[in-house]
Structure formats: C-alpha cells, structure tokens
Design an enzyme around this catalytic site. Structure first.
Site, PDB file in Angstrom:
ATOM      1  N   CYS A  96       0.755 -11.802   2.118  1.00  0.00           N
ATOM      2  CA  CYS A  96      -0.501 -11.694   2.710  1.00  0.00           C
ATOM      3  C   CYS A  96      -1.278 -10.339   3.035  1.00  0.00           C
ATOM      4  O   CYS A  96      -2.263 -10.451   3.767  1.00  0.00           O
ATOM      5  CB  CYS A  96      -0.164 -12.550   4.157  1.00  0.00           C
ATOM      6  SG  CYS A  96       0.994 -11.746   5.225  1.00  0.00           S
ATOM      7  N   CYS A 131      -0.225 -15.950   7.185  1.00  0.00           N
ATOM      8  CA  CYS A 131       0.414 -16.169   6.053  1.00  0.00           C
ATOM      9  C   CYS A 131       1.006 -17.520   5.715  1.00  0.00           C
ATOM     10  O   CYS A 131       1.242 -18.164   6.304  1.00  0.00           O
ATOM     11  CB  CYS A 131       1.524 -14.936   6.243  1.00  0.00           C
ATOM     12  SG  CYS A 131       2.712 -15.083   4.570  1.00  0.00           S
ATOM     13  N   CYS A 140       4.062  -7.509   4.519  1.00  0.00           N
ATOM     14  CA  CYS A 140       4.368  -8.618   3.551  1.00  0.00           C
ATOM     15  C   CYS A 140       3.547  -8.319   2.394  1.00  0.00           C
ATOM     16  O   CYS A 140       2.186  -8.083   2.346  1.00  0.00           O
ATOM     17  CB  CYS A 140       4.096  -9.837   4.214  1.00  0.00           C
ATOM     18  SG  CYS A 140       3.979 -11.395   3.040  1.00  0.00           S
ATOM     19  N   CYS A 193       3.650  -9.842   8.827  1.00  0.00           N
ATOM     20  CA  CYS A 193       2.584 -10.745   8.331  1.00  0.00           C
ATOM     21  C   CYS A 193       1.388 -10.880   9.204  1.00  0.00           C
ATOM     22  O   CYS A 193       1.568 -10.549  10.259  1.00  0.00           O
ATOM     23  CB  CYS A 193       3.271 -11.975   7.967  1.00  0.00           C
ATOM     24  SG  CYS A 193       4.456 -12.437   6.873  1.00  0.00           S
TER      25      CYS A 193
END
Ligand SMILES: [Zn+2]
Length: 341
Positions: free
Chosen positions: A70, A40, A67, A36
């Site tokens: 994000c 995030c 991810c 991330c």
C-alpha cells in the site's frame, strides 16, 4: 502516537479500509514489523498486534518498515499529484489529455485516473467539464449573455457547451431563467414521513422535499411550466416511492440536479453512503479530497434539492448527535431508524 480515545476510530477505519483516513495515521503491525495505510488491502492483523502512529516517520522510529503493497509514505505524493493536475486543468483552454496529466505525475494512466477520482469524486475529464460549466453558470447568473458566458468559460464553440451541459440536465437557457422552457411534472404523495413532494423534468427528479406544495415549487423554478401528474411521470413516481419506503432495496431513479463541481462531488459522495450507515461532515470533506472544507460540505449538503435520493440525512455530527435537517429532526430520525442506522 494517537490518543487512546481515537484508537477505536482508527481501528474502525482500518476494518472498513476507509480511504478517507489515508494520510491521517498509519497502522503498525508489531508481529510483521511493517506499517500500512488504513485502507491497505492486505489481510487485517489481529487488533492486539496493532499500534497506531500519526505518520510514517513515527512508525520508522519505532523500528517498522513501510508496506510494499500500500506504500503508506506515498499518500502525500498522491495528494500533490492530484492538486497539481487540478491546477493544470484550471489553467488549460481545452480539457487536458489524461495521458499527459498522468505522465506529469509520474503514474500510469489507470492508476492516476483511480487516484484522481478517489480524491475529487470525478474523473479528470468530468472534473474539467464540471469546472467549465461552473464558470459558465457563474457568468450567466451574473447576467452575461449566454454566448459571451460560454466563450468566457473556455469553450471553443457554443455547441460544445450544449453538449457538456446535456450531461447534467437543464440546457443553459433554462439555467439563466429559472427553468424557462422546461416542463416540470410533480405530485404530492402521503408517505410514512408525511406529505412528500416529487418533481421531475424529462431527465429525472429535480426536487424531492417534505411538507411542500406547488407554490414552493413555483418559487424554486419560477419560469418553468409546472404540470401535476402525467403518464410517464407516474412510473417514475412509483419508483421514487419504493426507494423512499424501502431504502435497503436496490432502485434506479434518474436525477436532474445541477450544482457547482464541488457541490456535485459532495452529492456523489453522499450517494455512496450505504443505507444503515452515517458519516460526519469531516468524513465527506476528506472523501472529496478537501479535508479542510468541512463547512463548505455542510453548505453543499444544505443545497441538496433531492432529499432521501441524495441521502444528506446520513450525515450526522462527529459526536454522533443528529445535527440539523432541512425538514426537521423528526423526519431525519425516522429515515435513519428505517435504514437501521
Ligand atoms: Zn499495507
């Protein structure tokens, strides 16, 4: 990988969801197999399941996936999109339409607007207006005629310039002549930080400083009309004193400050630092979208006319030491102590 001694800093940034660190590292979560951005919005993983990587490529080598929430690999795309929009704005005669800028970047209007504001501290329209004001101010201080400077800066008619400059406070004629035609009301009051000078135009506070008096004010605004005290002024003064004495309480004090687009972006960022917290110049530079402009951030900090209300005292060195302060380290220390920082 990130050096051991930086991991605490990374984790602090993750816990704060600090967007200023997006693009500087990614957070890998071993239990879920994803990585991330530091900011995030997903629930925070447990510290022991986290590994930090310098970028997406390194995280993928370690077997992790980006991810979906994000989009950590889009940070550089975001930066490129905003930089391209800034180039378009600079090259345009008129303020470019937001929809066009967003379409060029391939983002939705609302997403692009958020992205741009986050990186520059200004909306695209405000950035465009500030850029024109900055150009006009440069021309004015170089001694051009007011009308010439206005057309030079890309305004279609002088009235548009007056409209735009309204937003920042002083009219351009005052700008060129050290405050000519502007009345500045002022007072010196005793505070826990010593004698404090507060000065304001009818738009807001234009100077807050310590251990200064009428002479200093006259030197700063040589053509303005200075008047001590005044009826409307005492209400504003009371609010300023409350803001200084109780920094953790909410307060509303209008400001009348002007600077370059960059300085104003820095000042806006300083006002976002909550009481009780501090930032480094590098943090501020990253937050205004110019991570390399650390020194320029220092200068913008130094050009701040309104101490405390634009809290330049909340900027310290990256090693945690106090750094400098225009009114002496003793005042800076007291301010930070009162804020519980
Ligand atoms: Zn994420």
């Amino acid at each position: 990988m990130i050096a051991d001694h930086d991991e605490d800093l990374c984790w602090t940034a993750v816990l704060a969801r600090d967007r200023a660190f997006d693009g500087r590292f990614v957070t890998g979560v071993l239990t879920t197999g994803i990585y991330c951005r530091p900011s995030c919005s997903a629930r925070h993983p447990r510290r022991e399941n986290v590994r930090f990587f310098a970028g997406g490529a390194e995280a993928r080598v370690a077997g992790l996936r980006p991810c979906k929430r994000c989009l950590p690999d889009d940070v550089s795309r975001d930066e490129k999109a905003v930089l391209a929009a800034i180039e378009t704005i600079k090259a345009s005669e008129e303020v470019p339409a937001l929809a066009g800028l967003a379409a060029d970047a391939g983002y939705s209007v609302s997403h692009f607007q958020r992205l741009f504001s986050r990186m520059t501290g200004l909306s695209p329209a405000a950035y465009s207006r500030a850029l024109r004001l900055e150009r006009a101010a440069e021309a004015l201080s170089a001694g051009d005629s007011v009308t010439g400077a206005i057309y030079e800066a890309g305004y279609s008619a002088p009235s548009r310039f007056y409209e735009a400059s309204e937003r920042l406070g002083m009219a351009p004629s005052a700008w060129a002549n050290g405050g000519k035609g502007v009345t500045i009301r002022w007072a010196v009051v005793e505070t826990y930080l010593g004698p404090m000078l507060v000065a304001a135009t009818d738009k807001g506070v234009c100077r807050l400083s310590f251990n200064e008096g009428a002479d200093d004010l006259a030197a700063r605004f040589p053509a303005a009309e200075l008047a001590e005290g005044g009826e409307g002024f005492s209400a504003l003064l009371g609010e300023v004193i409350r803001a200084v004495e109780a920094p953790d309480q909410p307060h509303v004090v209008p400001l009348d400050v002007r600077g370059t687009a960059f300085q104003e972006a820095v000042w806006r960022e300083l006002r976002r630092i909550p009481a009780g917290e501090t930032r480094s110049y590098a943090d501020i530079a990253a937050a205004v979208g110019s991570p390399k402009a650390v020194r320029a951030c220092g200068s913008a900090n130094g050009a701040n006319n309104v101490a405390v209300l634009i809290p330049c005292h909340r900027v310290v060195r990256s090693d945690g030491s106090l750094g400098g302060y225009a009114y002496g380290l003793d005042i800076k220390r007291k301010l930070l102590a009162r804020e519980g920082g």
